[in-house]
Design a protein around this motif. Structure first.
Motif, PDB file in Angstrom:
ATOM      1  N   HIS A   1     -13.079   6.918  -0.872  1.00 21.55           N
ATOM      2  CA  HIS A   1     -11.600   6.258  -0.305  1.00 21.55           C
ATOM      3  C   HIS A   1     -11.343   4.606  -0.539  1.00 21.55           C
ATOM      4  CE1 HIS A   1     -11.872   8.542   3.099  1.00 21.55           C
ATOM      5  NE2 HIS A   1     -13.395   8.488   3.611  1.00 21.55           N
TER       6      HIS A   1
ATOM      7  N   VAL B   1      -3.348   5.254  -2.326  1.00 21.57           N
ATOM      8  CA  VAL B   1      -3.870   6.868  -2.322  1.00 21.57           C
ATOM      9  C   VAL B   1      -3.513   8.329  -2.769  1.00 21.57           C
ATOM     10  CG1 VAL B   1      -4.414   8.012  -0.337  1.00 21.57           C
ATOM     11  CG2 VAL B   1      -5.382   5.790  -0.233  1.00 21.57           C
TER      12      VAL B   1
ATOM     13  N   ALA C   1      -6.564   4.328  -5.646  1.00 22.18           N
ATOM     14  CA  ALA C   1      -8.459   5.099  -5.221  1.00 22.18           C
ATOM     15  C   ALA C   1      -8.828   6.154  -6.487  1.00 22.18           C
ATOM     16  CB  ALA C   1      -8.059   5.961  -3.048  1.00 22.18           C
TER      17      ALA C   1
ATOM     18  N   LEU D   1      -6.918   3.771   4.001  1.00 25.13           N
ATOM     19  CA  LEU D   1      -6.401   2.240   3.518  1.00 25.13           C
ATOM     20  C   LEU D   1      -5.366   1.363   4.486  1.00 25.13           C
ATOM     21  CD1 LEU D   1      -5.954   1.055   0.832  1.00 25.13           C
ATOM     22  CD2 LEU D   1      -4.042   2.686   0.429  1.00 25.13           C
TER      23      LEU D   1
ATOM     24  N   ALA E   1       0.979  -1.126  -0.150  1.00 26.20           N
ATOM     25  CA  ALA E   1       0.448   0.097  -0.111  1.00 26.20           C
ATOM     26  C   ALA E   1       1.195   0.909  -0.372  1.00 26.20           C
ATOM     27  CB  ALA E   1      -0.663   0.202   1.313  1.00 26.20           C
TER      28      ALA E   1
END
Length: 199
Positions: free
Chosen positions: A89, A44, A84, A116, A15
């Protein structure tokens, strides 16, 4: 090796979170990850919700990985980068099923790196690699704490080399960061983590 042993022995998801200056940072990391990455990558990047985004197209030109905007209900697959969408979200649940949410802003932000990271930590625990890149503000700091508390591994871009120091500085300040690295070294460390069997 059983599926359970495999699950514990290897990282299973990456991530990434970034804000101001993030397109440049994400471009460099995704280019360095190269094709054939054995795990999915969730991203993100704070985007202006008033405009249609072309971030997936921009990043796809920099990497051999597949890059797309995340869709609600799809399953995260290895070798694919899921971004994203603006004003949603991005969360992940058991089995890598993605969820897009219009729930409340977090620190005035949607998408939120904190949400996230917290969802990835909940779904993947010690199989998680989370990375905070350039950006202003503190988004991601609570999330890296969650990743670390579940046994995951946390990377932050070195604030001294980051275009905007706020997000990586806040992450490092939690004490939950395992690696503080210049941007140029992050991709190689991520590849090394996800491609190596854990001891």
């Amino acid at each position: 090796m059983t599926a359970d042993e495999f699950a514990v022995d290897r990282f299973a998801i990456v991530a990434l979170a970034s804000s101001a200056g993030g397109i440049k940072g994400l471009s460099k990391i995704l280019a360095g990850l190269g094709p054939g990455l054995p795990v999915p990558v969730l991203v993100v990047q704070h985007l202006d919700p008033r405009h249609r985004t072309v971030i997936a197209e921009i990043l796809a030109r920099r990497t051999g990985l597949r890059v797309k905007l995340a869709e609600d209900g799809e399953r995260a697959m290895p070798g694919t980068v899921y971004i994203a969408p603006p004003d949603r979200h991005l969360l992940v649940g058991p089995g890598g099923v993605l969820n897009l949410s219009s729930s409340e802003l977090v620190h005035f932000l949607r998408p939120s790196a904190d949400l996230l990271f917290e969802s990835v930590a909940g779904a993947y625990g010690p199989q998680t690699v989370a990375c905070v890149l350039t950006g202003s503000g503190r988004d991601g700091a609570m999330g890296v704490d969650a990743v670390k508390s579940r046994g995951g591994t946390v990377i932050a871009e070195d604030p001294e080399t980051a275009e905007f120091k706020g997000m990586p500085t806040a992450a490092v300040g939690t004490g939950a960061v395992d690696y503080v690295l210049p941007l140029d070294e992050i991709a190689a460390v991520i590849r090394g983590l996800v491609e190596t069997k854990r001891r």
